[in-house]
Enzyme design. Structure first.
Site, mmCIF file in Angstrom:
data_model
loop_
_atom_site.group_PDB
_atom_site.id
_atom_site.type_symbol
_atom_site.label_atom_id
_atom_site.label_comp_id
_atom_site.label_asym_id
_atom_site.label_seq_id
_atom_site.Cartn_x
_atom_site.Cartn_y
_atom_site.Cartn_z
ATOM 1 N N ASP A 79 0.700 -1.278 0.068
ATOM 2 C CA ASP A 79 0.038 -0.090 0.060
ATOM 3 C C ASP A 79 0.846 1.206 0.024
ATOM 4 O O ASP A 79 2.012 1.385 0.398
ATOM 5 C CB ASP A 79 -1.002 0.165 1.373
ATOM 6 C CG ASP A 79 -0.373 -0.088 2.624
ATOM 7 O OD1 ASP A 79 0.698 -0.967 2.696
ATOM 8 O OD2 ASP A 79 -0.743 0.650 3.632
ATOM 9 N N GLU A 136 -0.599 -1.797 5.352
ATOM 10 C CA GLU A 136 0.487 -1.594 6.472
ATOM 11 C C GLU A 136 0.531 -0.210 7.096
ATOM 12 O O GLU A 136 0.808 -0.412 8.330
ATOM 13 C CB GLU A 136 1.792 -1.925 5.946
ATOM 14 C CG GLU A 136 3.077 -2.330 6.913
ATOM 15 C CD GLU A 136 3.533 -0.717 7.756
ATOM 16 O OE1 GLU A 136 3.687 -0.770 8.650
ATOM 17 O OE2 GLU A 136 3.550 0.157 6.862
ATOM 18 N N GLU A 137 0.151 0.705 6.173
ATOM 19 C CA GLU A 137 0.085 1.975 6.822
ATOM 20 C C GLU A 137 -1.217 2.471 7.403
ATOM 21 O O GLU A 137 -1.265 3.401 8.158
ATOM 22 C CB GLU A 137 0.305 3.063 5.620
ATOM 23 C CG GLU A 137 1.585 2.870 4.875
ATOM 24 C CD GLU A 137 2.649 3.304 5.375
ATOM 25 O OE1 GLU A 137 2.549 4.027 6.605
ATOM 26 O OE2 GLU A 137 3.749 3.198 4.918
ATOM 27 N N ARG A 176 18.768 -5.921 14.499
ATOM 28 C CA ARG A 176 19.229 -6.408 15.675
ATOM 29 C C ARG A 176 18.411 -7.468 16.277
ATOM 30 O O ARG A 176 17.112 -7.729 15.659
ATOM 31 C CB ARG A 176 19.043 -5.038 16.793
ATOM 32 C CG ARG A 176 17.618 -4.603 16.766
ATOM 33 C CD ARG A 176 17.318 -3.600 17.836
ATOM 34 N NE ARG A 176 17.285 -4.387 19.053
ATOM 35 C CZ ARG A 176 18.133 -4.098 20.026
ATOM 36 N NH1 ARG A 176 19.173 -2.979 19.885
ATOM 37 N NH2 ARG A 176 18.067 -4.566 21.281
#
Length: 387
Positions: A79, A136-137, A176
């Protein structure tokens, strides 16, 4: 850098795919044209299975390798954002008020590039499960895909994702173990008093003093209620009230966001904001209503999968271009939902320093796509076979 030769050979095709996607951005769950483009390419490549309409417009594709092996999920988001593009590129968005300002067009392209290569070579054991997700946004398409059972349905053992990074050098992989991106909560505060003429404030109940008091008091959630060694962000980002200089408004509105990693700290922030709103509203004689929305959880990488991803990133980019101990970031990612369900890792891929994501001048660097596709492909090829 060790980009796979075959992927380097069709880099121009990947650029064309990416620029097509960039010119045709879609929002939220409604990524239907994007999904149709992705599905057409996957069929052209010869994937073994295509499953469409997951989380409205999401796609899961399966590529079978040679013999038994792990089932590895690879995720890309599709998106765009509701922004007006200002890149001036020939391939700029053709849709007013929408643009790919976070690189999801590039993420989709990298996964398509890996799919093309993996379909041609099949030089891996097990199965590749390619997850193309919307929203996702906005509302968390990753959450919806998880709720619709993609991990169980396709037997995913591990899951990995890349995100383009305009804050680091080109070709640099950064990650990480443990928390890498924050949980995100949003809040809205509605204050109701009694409006009237600004020349007669004694006949009114002004919500503005309460609004400013609440905004100031919220800063103490971090400065006075939180261990200073623990990361927490509380930001009031909106205050709206009033319509004229001689009117005391009836209502005031505040909104903002909270970012955290620690679940207990997250609980504390929600509780304290609720207390501040209730008590400050009472002090100023207004009605206060808090709407507190818990959104994406923290994105937490798994140690063993970070080790695997770092090893593969070093093969693709070189040891000097891989950083495996970056500081956690206060941004948020809905890949977090997938990492709650399955072990995996989230990495950033540097595209060279330039305009920030979510900036109208941002554009994905097409030269980074073969690196990301090579990383995804090697993730399958370097996994050991079962048995």
């Amino acid at each position: 850098m060790a980009v796979i030769n075959r992927i380097a050979g069709f880099a121009d095709e990947m650029t064309a795919w990416r620029r097509h996607l960039h010119m045709n951005p879609e929002l939220g769950l409604e990524c239907h044209e994007t999904a149709a483009f992705v599905a057409a390419k996957l069929r052209e490549f010869g994937v073994d299975e295509i499953h469409e309409g997951i989380a409205t417009s999401g796609i899961v594709a399966v590529i079978n390798g040679r013999g038994a092996g792990p089932v590895t999920g690879l995720r890309a988001d599709m998106d765009a954002l509701p922004m007006q593009e200002e890149t001036g590129a020939e391939w700029a968005s053709q849709v007013p008020g929408r643009m790919h300002a976070c690189g999801h067009d590039g993420h989709t392209t990298m996964l398509l590039g890996a799919a093309k290569y993996l379909c041609e070579t099949r030089n891996f054991a097990g199965r590749a499960v390619l997850i193309f997700q919307p929203a996702e946004e906005t509302i968390g398409g990753g959450r919806i895909m998880v709720e619709e059972g993609v991990m169980e349905r396709f037997g995913v053992d591990e899951v990995y994702a890349l995100h383009t990074d305009p804050f680091s050098a080109f070709g640099e992989f950064r990650t990480r173990p443990g928390p890498i991106m924050a949980a995100v909560d949003d809040f809205e505060i509605h204050l109701t008093g009694k409006g009237g003429h600004a020349a007669y404030p004694h006949d009114c109940v002004d919500p503005l003093p309460a609004a400013t008091a609440i905004a100031q008091a919220m800063q103490t959630v971090v400065s006075r209620n939180t261990n200073p060694l623990l990361p927490l962000v509380v930001s009031v980002t909106q205050i709206h009230a009033g319509s004229a200089m001689n009117i005391i408004p009836e209502k005031a509105y505040l909104a903002g966001t909270v970012r955290s990693f620690d679940p207990e700290l997250r609980d504390m922030a929600e509780r304290r904001i609720g207390e501040i709103v209730a008590h400050q509203a009472a002090v100023y004689g207004v009605e206060g209503k808090l709407d507190y929305q818990r959104n994406y959880p923290a994105t937490v990488n798994h140690d063993a999968q970070v080790d695997t991803a770092v090893r593969i990133a070093r093969e693709v980019a070189g040891a000097d271009h891989v950083i495996d101990d970056i500081a956690p970031e206060m941004g948020a990612e809905d890949f977090s939902y997938m990492l709650e369900k399955r072990p995996g890792a989230f990495l950033f891929l540097g595209q060279g320093v330039g305009p920030s994501v979510h900036h109208p001048g941002f554009d994905f660097n097409d030269a980074a796509a073969p690196l990301g596709a090579s990383f995804f492909a090697r993730m399958l090829e370097r996994h050991p076979a079962k048995g």
